[in-house]
Scaffold this active site. Structure first.
Site, PDB file in Angstrom:
ATOM      1  N   GLU A  62       1.018  10.461   2.416  1.00 44.82           N
ATOM      2  CA  GLU A  62      -0.443  11.338   2.742  1.00 44.82           C
ATOM      3  C   GLU A  62      -0.668   9.824   3.888  1.00 44.82           C
ATOM      4  O   GLU A  62      -0.696   8.879   4.097  1.00 44.82           O
ATOM      5  CB  GLU A  62      -1.563  10.575   2.032  1.00 44.82           C
ATOM      6  N   ARG A 297       9.472   2.398  -7.962  1.00 41.76           N
ATOM      7  CA  ARG A 297       8.746   1.758  -6.906  1.00 41.76           C
ATOM      8  C   ARG A 297       9.957   0.035  -6.443  1.00 41.76           C
ATOM      9  O   ARG A 297       9.853  -0.389  -7.184  1.00 41.76           O
ATOM     10  CB  ARG A 297       7.613   1.809  -6.827  1.00 41.76           C
ATOM     11  N   LYS A 307      -1.567   0.610   0.601  1.00 37.59           N
ATOM     12  CA  LYS A 307      -1.659   0.792   1.929  1.00 37.59           C
ATOM     13  C   LYS A 307      -3.460   0.662   2.019  1.00 37.59           C
ATOM     14  O   LYS A 307      -3.821  -0.233   2.805  1.00 37.59           O
ATOM     15  CB  LYS A 307      -2.299   2.579   2.019  1.00 37.59           C
TER      16      LYS A 307
HETATM   17  P1  ATP Z   1      -0.133   3.079  -1.661  1.00 41.75           P
HETATM   18  O1  ATP Z   1      -0.415   3.060  -2.790  1.00 41.75           O
HETATM   19  O2  ATP Z   1       0.344   1.998  -0.387  1.00 41.75           O
HETATM   20  O3  ATP Z   1      -1.308   4.469  -0.957  1.00 41.75           O
HETATM   21  P2  ATP Z   1       1.364   5.713  -2.086  1.00 41.75           P
HETATM   22  O4  ATP Z   1       1.917   5.977  -2.743  1.00 41.75           O
HETATM   23  O5  ATP Z   1      -0.366   6.709  -2.071  1.00 41.75           O
HETATM   24  O6  ATP Z   1       1.182   4.305  -0.975  1.00 41.75           O
HETATM   25  P3  ATP Z   1       1.866   8.318  -0.704  1.00 41.75           P
HETATM   26  O7  ATP Z   1       1.701   8.468   1.588  1.00 41.75           O
HETATM   27  O8  ATP Z   1       1.195   8.965  -1.410  1.00 41.75           O
HETATM   28  O9  ATP Z   1       1.565   6.552  -0.816  1.00 41.75           O
HETATM   29  O10 ATP Z   1       3.826   7.524  -0.374  1.00 41.75           O
HETATM   30  C1  ATP Z   1       4.584   8.707  -0.010  1.00 41.75           C
HETATM   31  C2  ATP Z   1       5.860   8.342  -1.072  1.00 41.75           C
HETATM   32  O11 ATP Z   1       6.209   7.013  -0.654  1.00 41.75           O
HETATM   33  C3  ATP Z   1       5.377   8.677  -2.296  1.00 41.75           C
HETATM   34  O12 ATP Z   1       6.597   9.313  -2.782  1.00 41.75           O
HETATM   35  C4  ATP Z   1       5.449   7.374  -2.876  1.00 41.75           C
HETATM   36  O13 ATP Z   1       5.909   7.856  -3.917  1.00 41.75           O
HETATM   37  C5  ATP Z   1       6.236   7.094  -2.223  1.00 41.75           C
HETATM   38  N1  ATP Z   1       6.326   5.175  -2.123  1.00 41.75           N
HETATM   39  C6  ATP Z   1       5.380   4.829  -2.016  1.00 41.75           C
HETATM   40  N2  ATP Z   1       4.929   3.517  -2.242  1.00 41.75           N
HETATM   41  C7  ATP Z   1       6.392   3.457  -2.605  1.00 41.75           C
HETATM   42  C8  ATP Z   1       7.585   1.770  -3.587  1.00 41.75           C
HETATM   43  N3  ATP Z   1       6.644   0.878  -2.953  1.00 41.75           N
HETATM   44  N4  ATP Z   1       8.591   2.264  -3.364  1.00 41.75           N
HETATM   45  C9  ATP Z   1       8.963   3.401  -3.621  1.00 41.75           C
HETATM   46  N5  ATP Z   1       8.423   3.620  -3.340  1.00 41.75           N
HETATM   47  C10 ATP Z   1       6.739   4.317  -2.366  1.00 41.75           C
HETATM   48 MG    MG Z   2       0.342   8.483  -2.894  1.00 42.31          MG
END
Ligand code: ATP
Ligand code: MG
Length: 595
Positions: A62, A297, A307
């Site tokens: 995102e 994760r 984020k």
């Molecule tokens: P945040 O919680 O930091 O905002 P998010 O998961 O909401 O992170 P996205 O932009 O939706 O951020 O993430 C893109 C991809 O990265 C998703 O498929 C998510 O599952 C993966 N991802 C995010 N954080 C991790 C992590 N710590 N380990 C593995 N994959 C991750």
């Molecule tokens: Mg997300």
């Protein structure tokens, strides 16, 4: 008894996702799939070719912030599996939320994925997609669900919806709007779309099962009203799909086979399956449909990977921007000097499993050292300088302005990288802590009466020091021993226990050296919702004015080197310039945090 075949049998797959992919490839689960070259619905793909990609994965960020080390795990996993199995990985911006997304983040994400070494082009085709391009289809699918009696417009308030959903121990209660006919729902949904209802006045929900033990299946919301402009679609929409509705559809339109996500989406999988099966049955999507698989994760000690919290560090100016070298963002890690190779290696070693764990931040430094050990040229640098005066220099060499040329290999194991050259003169910079008046036991460096070798130079014997009125040491004094130059026949005649690094006062370059350390003092700074700002390391950035070897005069931004005895360093990609060196410490030669 072992059969001879056992030796040649392929090694078992090292993680559960590889096993799933290999099973699907062996069973031909996706062999009949067609792909029209671009994302689309059932009819679009039916008119296309058999998909040349054996699998399709995707990385779906995102664009509401910078990518961090956790995303690097997802990127290496998705792009890595696609490359390994003859597949393609799509980069998809999950930009269905109109308010939080910005072009700055889109650009930073593209940059980060490329820098990590991955490419969304395959066979000359760009697989860079925007979920907002699928809004038309999502709307059409919603109307189809309504017509099939599988979705309804709910006009309860948000509080009523929450309350009537029930909880773990209590079944939900049907909404009074649940019994509307498809025709009524269609008309009302079109009112929503036409902007006749205010934000929050209604949502479109799937009609599933208000008593399901899985709360996600208690009539999940598909669309909400939001009178907000979207960066891609402008004012075309005032209703926007919910993530849980949009994401499976995005996967299916793109012909994704293996949709890999983190564990928190495990409870969404029955919904993911129901929605895609239903839309396939309604003829809107082309089977075989994608399947979702969850893994734990990546959690790394001493950093935070939310984020939202990273944005807080930036907004409150606790760090100097998203690319501050202490940030666990890809941009920050890059500026700090970590290489794509080291990040990929660390992610691979962290493993891919169903159960979560913590990866020690030190594993990133270990990977960095492994990567740079063979690559980085060596240099000497003095980070906390004090002047060493060689008081008999003019006696030996006729003049204090004489400089003895010295040579050192650019890399001890790689002669092809050539040699570094610098001069030894009457005054050199040494590390302040390489001298003491009262040596503790086992101290082999400079103290009155002791001899050390100036590395690649000569042996000197300490005779004392100079002090200012306050008693602070302003210079260390020593005499040079003749005929002890490194590499000459007499060099070994004088035995010493200590060798110290140095740079010549006449030819050293003054440099700003930024000594970065961990941003947090605790391994899990935000565990259990605690205030991560309480765990900030006050010494995470120290700026030293040091001196570096003249061989670095032409160093360019992003060049990496090993300062002998100090560790790995990089010329700062933002502030470094010829004539004004700015150097960041990436990592020490050893883990200074190890206990
Ligand atoms: P945040 O919680 O930091 O905002 P998010 O998961 O909401 O992170 P996205 O932009 O939706 O951020 O993430 C893109 C991809 O990265 C998703 O498929 C998510 O599952 C993966 N991802 C995010 N954080 C991790 C992590 N710590 N380990 C593995 N994959 C991750
Ligand atoms: Mg997300």
């Amino acid at each position: 008894m072992t059969s001879p075949a056992a030796d040649t049998a392929p090694k078992p797959s090292s993680n559960f996702l590889r096993q799933i992919i290999e099973r699907d490839l062996a069973e031909g689960t996706y062999a009949q799939r067609r792909f029209a070259g671009t994302p689309g619905d059932a009819a679009h793909h039916a008119a296309g070719q058999p998909d040349p990609a054996r699998i399709r994965t995707r990385f779906p960020p995102e664009p509401n912030g910078y990518l961090h080390i956790g995303h690097a795990k997802s990127i290496t996993l998705n792009f890595g599996l696609a490359a390994e199995y003859g597949g393609v990985c799509h980069l998809r911006f999950d930009d269905t939320n109109p308010e939080k997304e910005e072009q700055e983040y889109v650009d930073a994400i593209l940059d980060a994925v490329q820098w990590l070494g991955f490419d969304w082009h395959a066979g000359g085709v760009s697989h860079l997609y925007y979920a907002s391009d699928y809004f038309d289809f999502m709307y059409r699918a919603a109307e189809a669900l309504i017509e099939a009696g599988l979705a309804y417009v709910d006009e309860q308030s948000a509080d009523e919806i929450r309350h009537n959903r029930g909880d773990f121990g209590h079944p939900g209660k049907d909404s009074p709007f649940r019994g509307r006919t498809p025709a009524e729902n269609l008309a009302r949904f079109r009112d929503m779309r036409a902007g006749k209802l205010a934000d929050g006045a209604a949502v479109l929900r799937a009609r599933l099962d208000m008593a399901s033990p899985n709360i996600n299946l208690r009539d999940p919301a598909l669309y909400r009203i939001k009178h907000a402009a979207h960066h891609n679609t402008g004012d075309a929409w005032c209703i926007y799909p919910m993530y849980a509705y949009a994401h499976p559809i995005e996967d299916a339109l793109e012909g994704i086979t293996h949709s890999i996500c983190t564990l928190e989406f495990e409870d969404q999988r029955p919904w993911y399956d129901w929605l895609l099966d239903t839309l396939c049955t309604l003829g809107l999507l082309a089977p075989p449909r994608p399947h979702q698989y969850e893994f734990a994760r990546l959690n790394v000690t001493y950093v935070i990977t939310s984020k939202r919290k990273l944005k807080q560090l930036v907004d409150e100016k606790i760090v100097d921007g998203w690319d501050d070298p202490r940030m666990p963002t890809i941009a920050g890690l890059r500026r700090r000097g970590y290489t794509p190779e080291s990040i990929r290696l660390m992610c691979e070693r962290a493993g891919t499993a169903k159960a979560g764990g913590w990866t020690d931040y030190a594993s990133l430094d270990i990977a960095l050292r492994e990567d740079l050990e063979g690559k980085a040229v060596r240099a000497m640098a003095v980070l906390d300088p004090v002047r060493l005066k060689l008081t008999n220099w003019a006696d030996l060499f006729a003049s204090d302005s004489y400089h003895e040329p010295c040579r050192a290999p650019a890399h001890p194991q790689r002669p092809e990288l050539g040699a570094r050259e610098f001069g030894l003169g009457a005054e050199v910079w040494i590390e302040r802590d390489d001298f003491t008046e009262t040596p503790p036991k086992g101290f082999f460096r400079l103290y009155p009466g002791n001899r050390v070798r100036l590395k690649y130079g000569m042996v000197v014997e300490c005779t004392g020091c100079e002090k200012d009125a306050d008693g602070a040491i302003t210079a260390v004094l020593a005499t040079v021993l003749p005929d002890t130059k490194s590499g000459t026949p007499g060099a070994d005649a004088v035995k010493v226990k200590g060798t110290i690094t140095w740079v010549g006062v006449h030819d050293a370059l003054a440099a700003e050296v930024r000594l970065y350390d961990r941003l947090f003092t605790e391994p899990q700074p935000d565990a259990g919702g605690k205030d991560f700002k309480a765990a900030l390391n006050p010494a995470s950035k120290k700026v030293a004015m040091g001196f570096i070897e003249p061989s670095l005069a032409n160093a360019r931004p992003d060049d990496k080197f090993q300062f002998e005895r100090h560790g790995y360093f990089v010329a700062d990609r933002v502030d470094h310039a010829a004539g004004k060196p700015v150097i960041n410490r990436i990592a020490g030669l050893k883990d200074s945090w190890a206990t």
